[in-house]
Design a protein around this motif. Structure first.
Motif, short mmCIF file in Angstrom:
data_model
loop_
_atom_site.label_atom_id
_atom_site.label_comp_id
_atom_site.label_asym_id
_atom_site.label_seq_id
_atom_site.Cartn_x
_atom_site.Cartn_y
_atom_site.Cartn_z
N UNK A 187 0.82 -1.20 0.00
CA UNK A 187 0.00 0.00 0.00
C UNK A 187 0.86 1.26 0.00
N UNK A 188 1.94 1.26 0.75
CA UNK A 188 2.84 2.40 0.80
C UNK A 188 3.49 2.63 -0.57
N UNK A 189 3.89 1.56 -1.22
CA UNK A 189 4.48 1.69 -2.56
C UNK A 189 3.46 2.30 -3.52
N UNK A 190 2.21 1.86 -3.42
CA UNK A 190 1.16 2.43 -4.27
C UNK A 190 0.94 3.91 -4.00
N UNK A 191 0.98 4.29 -2.74
CA UNK A 191 0.85 5.72 -2.38
C UNK A 191 1.99 6.53 -2.97
N UNK A 192 3.21 6.01 -2.85
CA UNK A 192 4.38 6.72 -3.39
C UNK A 192 4.29 6.84 -4.91
N UNK A 193 3.82 5.79 -5.57
CA UNK A 193 3.65 5.82 -7.04
C UNK A 193 2.68 6.93 -7.42
N UNK A 194 1.53 6.98 -6.74
CA UNK A 194 0.55 8.01 -7.05
C UNK A 194 1.08 9.41 -6.78
N UNK A 195 1.86 9.57 -5.72
CA UNK A 195 2.45 10.87 -5.40
C UNK A 195 3.40 11.32 -6.51
N UNK A 196 4.26 10.43 -6.93
CA UNK A 196 5.21 10.76 -7.99
C UNK A 196 4.48 11.08 -9.29
N UNK A 197 3.46 10.30 -9.61
CA UNK A 197 2.70 10.56 -10.83
C UNK A 197 1.97 11.90 -10.76
N UNK A 198 1.43 12.23 -9.60
CA UNK A 198 0.73 13.52 -9.48
C UNK A 198 1.70 14.68 -9.51
N UNK A 199 2.92 14.50 -8.97
CA UNK A 199 3.93 15.55 -9.03
C UNK A 199 4.33 15.81 -10.48
N UNK A 200 4.35 14.78 -11.30
CA UNK A 200 4.72 14.94 -12.71
C UNK A 200 3.64 15.73 -13.46
N UNK A 201 2.38 15.57 -13.05
CA UNK A 201 1.28 16.27 -13.71
C UNK A 201 1.13 17.68 -13.17
N UNK A 202 1.20 17.82 -11.85
CA UNK A 202 0.97 19.11 -11.19
C UNK A 202 2.08 19.36 -10.19
N UNK A 203 3.23 19.90 -10.63
CA UNK A 203 4.35 20.11 -9.70
C UNK A 203 3.97 21.03 -8.54
N UNK A 204 4.57 20.76 -7.41
CA UNK A 204 4.31 21.56 -6.20
C UNK A 204 4.86 22.97 -6.38
N UNK A 205 4.30 23.93 -5.68
CA UNK A 205 4.82 25.29 -5.76
C UNK A 205 6.27 25.34 -5.28
N UNK A 206 7.03 26.27 -5.81
CA UNK A 206 8.45 26.34 -5.49
C UNK A 206 8.75 27.19 -4.27
N UNK A 207 7.73 27.65 -3.56
CA UNK A 207 7.97 28.52 -2.41
C UNK A 207 8.65 27.78 -1.26
N UNK A 208 8.56 26.46 -1.24
CA UNK A 208 9.16 25.70 -0.16
C UNK A 208 8.23 25.50 1.02
N UNK A 209 7.13 26.23 1.06
CA UNK A 209 6.15 26.10 2.14
C UNK A 209 5.17 25.00 1.77
N UNK A 210 5.23 23.88 2.48
CA UNK A 210 4.36 22.75 2.16
C UNK A 210 3.01 22.86 2.84
#
Length: 74
Positions: free
Chosen positions: A41-64
């Motif tokens: 399940x953790x591997x699946x979560x990480x896969x989805x996170x990486x795929x979503x980052x490729x589609x919609x990169x996080x803001x570059x401000x550094x504030x999460x």
């Protein structure tokens, strides 16, 4: 590690974990099956996170964390 290589490695690990989980479940190893399932399940979560980052990169401000909205002025 580059995202494509990282994603490929996680997809491979997820596939192997799924197979191992089926084997441990068939062998009646409940605790081991549970632990492997959590890793799967953790591997699946990480896969989805990486795929979503490729589609919609996080803001570059550094504030999460989102900045709270200002309170309305009365």
């Amino acid at each position: 590690m580059q995202h494509p290589m990282r994603l490929e490695n996680l997809q491979f690990a997820s596939s192997m974990l799924k197979e191992i989980r089926q084997q441990t479940k068939a062998a009646g190893e409940e605790l081991l099956t549970y632990l492997i399932d959590m890793a799967y399940l953790e591997a699946g979560d990480r896969i989805r996170t990486i795929q979503s980052e490729a589609v919609d990169p996080a803001p570059t401000s550094g504030n999460v964390y989102p900045t709270p909205a200002a309170a309305p002025v009365s």
